[in-house]
Design a protein around this motif. Structure first.
Motif, PDB file in Angstrom:
ATOM      1  N   ARG A 184      13.181   1.888  -2.622  1.00 41.02           N
ATOM      2  CA  ARG A 184      13.232   0.515  -2.901  1.00 41.02           C
ATOM      3  C   ARG A 184      12.707  -0.676  -1.975  1.00 41.02           C
ATOM      4  N   VAL A 185      12.512  -1.394  -3.069  1.00 42.55           N
ATOM      5  CA  VAL A 185      11.531  -2.470  -2.505  1.00 42.55           C
ATOM      6  C   VAL A 185      12.187  -4.060  -3.136  1.00 42.55           C
ATOM      7  N   ASP A 186      12.320  -5.059  -2.148  1.00 46.11           N
ATOM      8  CA  ASP A 186      12.625  -6.330  -3.119  1.00 46.11           C
ATOM      9  C   ASP A 186      12.317  -7.107  -2.501  1.00 46.11           C
TER      10      ASP A 186
ATOM     11  N   ILE B 289      10.378  -2.845 -11.112  1.00 47.51           N
ATOM     12  CA  ILE B 289       9.161  -1.890 -11.691  1.00 47.51           C
ATOM     13  C   ILE B 289       9.579  -0.284 -11.446  1.00 47.51           C
ATOM     14  N   ASN B 290       9.344   0.196 -12.019  1.00 50.40           N
ATOM     15  CA  ASN B 290       9.108   1.838 -11.634  1.00 50.40           C
ATOM     16  C   ASN B 290       7.770   1.548 -11.288  1.00 50.40           C
ATOM     17  N   ILE B 291       6.871   2.144  -9.796  1.00 53.71           N
ATOM     18  CA  ILE B 291       5.688   2.033  -9.742  1.00 53.71           C
ATOM     19  C   ILE B 291       5.341   3.559  -8.416  1.00 53.71           C
ATOM     20  N   GLY B 292       4.792   4.817  -9.379  1.00 51.97           N
ATOM     21  CA  GLY B 292       4.449   5.422  -8.304  1.00 51.97           C
ATOM     22  C   GLY B 292       6.681   6.095  -7.594  1.00 51.97           C
ATOM     23  N   GLU B 293       6.682   6.405  -6.630  1.00 54.14           N
ATOM     24  CA  GLU B 293       7.652   6.851  -5.841  1.00 54.14           C
ATOM     25  C   GLU B 293       7.996   5.492  -5.529  1.00 54.14           C
ATOM     26  N   LYS B 294       7.861   4.541  -6.184  1.00 53.28           N
ATOM     27  CA  LYS B 294       8.811   3.577  -5.437  1.00 53.28           C
ATOM     28  C   LYS B 294       9.463   2.248  -6.650  1.00 53.28           C
ATOM     29  N   MET B 295      10.327   1.784  -6.194  1.00 55.35           N
ATOM     30  CA  MET B 295      11.077   0.284  -7.245  1.00 55.35           C
ATOM     31  C   MET B 295      11.140  -0.602  -6.637  1.00 55.35           C
ATOM     32  N   ILE B 296      10.664  -1.722  -7.278  1.00 57.39           N
ATOM     33  CA  ILE B 296      10.137  -2.703  -6.827  1.00 57.39           C
ATOM     34  C   ILE B 296      10.816  -3.786  -7.229  1.00 57.39           C
ATOM     35  N   THR B 297      12.167  -4.309  -7.399  1.00 55.20           N
ATOM     36  CA  THR B 297      12.403  -5.099  -7.574  1.00 55.20           C
ATOM     37  C   THR B 297      11.932  -6.410  -7.664  1.00 55.20           C
ATOM     38  N   LEU B 298      11.298  -7.275  -8.206  1.00 55.30           N
ATOM     39  CA  LEU B 298      10.939  -8.951  -8.387  1.00 55.30           C
ATOM     40  C   LEU B 298      12.574  -9.664  -8.442  1.00 55.30           C
ATOM     41  N   GLY B 299      12.348 -10.275  -7.415  1.00 51.32           N
ATOM     42  CA  GLY B 299      13.478 -11.250  -7.569  1.00 51.32           C
ATOM     43  C   GLY B 299      12.970 -12.516  -7.653  1.00 51.32           C
TER      44      GLY B 299
ATOM     45  N   PHE C 132       2.487  -5.333  -3.569  1.00 51.62           N
ATOM     46  CA  PHE C 132       3.898  -5.174  -2.648  1.00 51.62           C
ATOM     47  C   PHE C 132       4.159  -3.660  -2.689  1.00 51.62           C
ATOM     48  N   SER C 133       3.897  -2.999  -4.027  1.00 51.38           N
ATOM     49  CA  SER C 133       3.906  -1.485  -3.382  1.00 51.38           C
ATOM     50  C   SER C 133       3.367  -1.383  -2.295  1.00 51.38           C
ATOM     51  N   ASN C 134       1.559  -1.532  -2.725  1.00 52.39           N
ATOM     52  CA  ASN C 134       0.714  -1.085  -1.682  1.00 52.39           C
ATOM     53  C   ASN C 134       1.277  -0.987  -0.233  1.00 52.39           C
ATOM     54  N   SER C 135       2.097  -2.022   0.168  1.00 50.98           N
ATOM     55  CA  SER C 135       2.408  -2.594   1.199  1.00 50.98           C
ATOM     56  C   SER C 135       3.887  -1.944   1.553  1.00 50.98           C
ATOM     57  N   ALA C 136       4.669  -1.709   1.082  1.00 47.95           N
ATOM     58  CA  ALA C 136       5.762  -1.080   1.528  1.00 47.95           C
ATOM     59  C   ALA C 136       5.821  -0.531   2.755  1.00 47.95           C
ATOM     60  N   LEU C 137       5.977  -0.161   3.430  1.00 45.47           N
ATOM     61  CA  LEU C 137       5.621   0.428   3.987  1.00 45.47           C
ATOM     62  C   LEU C 137       5.702  -0.588   5.573  1.00 45.47           C
ATOM     63  N   GLU C 138       4.988  -1.614   5.015  1.00 45.83           N
ATOM     64  CA  GLU C 138       4.410  -2.731   5.933  1.00 45.83           C
ATOM     65  C   GLU C 138       5.797  -3.573   5.904  1.00 45.83           C
TER      66      GLU C 138
END
Length: 202
Positions: A5-7, A50-60, A172-178
């Motif tokens: 999960r990435v917020d 939004i689910n992108i691959g194995e990540k769930m990106i939550t746009l606040g 932000f999915s691409n830079s989730a680890l960062e």
């Protein structure tokens, strides 16, 4: 496997009546409300995952007031934003000057915030080319200068609206680890649903 999960805090900036609220309504609720909106006072908040691959990106998404009298308040809302959608009205040249003001603000106070330039009301241009007051190439040149992405959208027809927000999520999915390394004080796996659906103004 549980999705990562990435917020992401996203702020909408731009002159009054450029259509920031309409953009959010179209993206989140898939609708276009006919008639004049009540001007946003302070900011309104909504979130979408939004689910992108194995990540769930939550746009606040923080939809800020465009009136200059709320300028100081808008600065409060864009603090810590990872992304800013800076809007201008394709039929109003002064709105692009105002967009440049917000870009300068972000570059000064939020240098790590990704900027997305968004021209609104494209449907009016499609109906009557003479209504265009902001040249596409001028904005594209400016976008390249500041390292921003550029979209022309219509909240009425939905043209390019999903594409704009999905691009934010993809970045932000691409830079989730960062993001996880940078935001050591934020538990990205912590449940914060009560926060994500809080709103200070409708």
């Amino acid at each position: 496997m549980t999705a990562m999960r990435v917020d992401v805090k996203v702020v909408m900036l731009g002159k009054e009546s450029v259509g920031k609220t309409s953009l959010v309504e179209r993206y989140v609720h898939h609708r276009f409300l006919v008639g004049p909106y009540q001007n946003t006072i302070g900011a309104a908040f909504v979130a979408k995952a939004i689910n992108i691959g194995e990540k769930m990106i939550t746009l606040g998404i923080w939809d800020t007031a465009g009136s200059e009298r709320y300028e100081a308040m808008s600065r409060i809302y864009y603090r810590g934003a990872r992304a800013a959608i800076v809007c201008y009205d394709l039929t109003d040249s002064s709105s692009f000057l105002r967009a440049k003001f917000w870009v300068k603000e972000l570059q000064t106070f939020e240098e790590h915030c990704k900027i997305y330039l968004c021209g609104t009301k494209n449907d009016l241009i499609e109906a009557d080319r003479s209504m265009r007051q902001v040249d596409y190439h001028d904005v594209q040149d400016f976008a390249e200068e500041i390292g921003a992405h550029h979209f022309e959208t219509s909240s009425k027809t939905g043209n390019n609206v999903d594409e704009l927000f999905i691009k934010v999520a993809l970045d932000f999915s691409n830079s989730a680890l960062e993001l996880m390394r940078d935001e050591k004080g934020v538990d990205l796996g912590h449940k914060k649903d009560s926060y994500f659906y809080a709103c200070c103004h409708h």
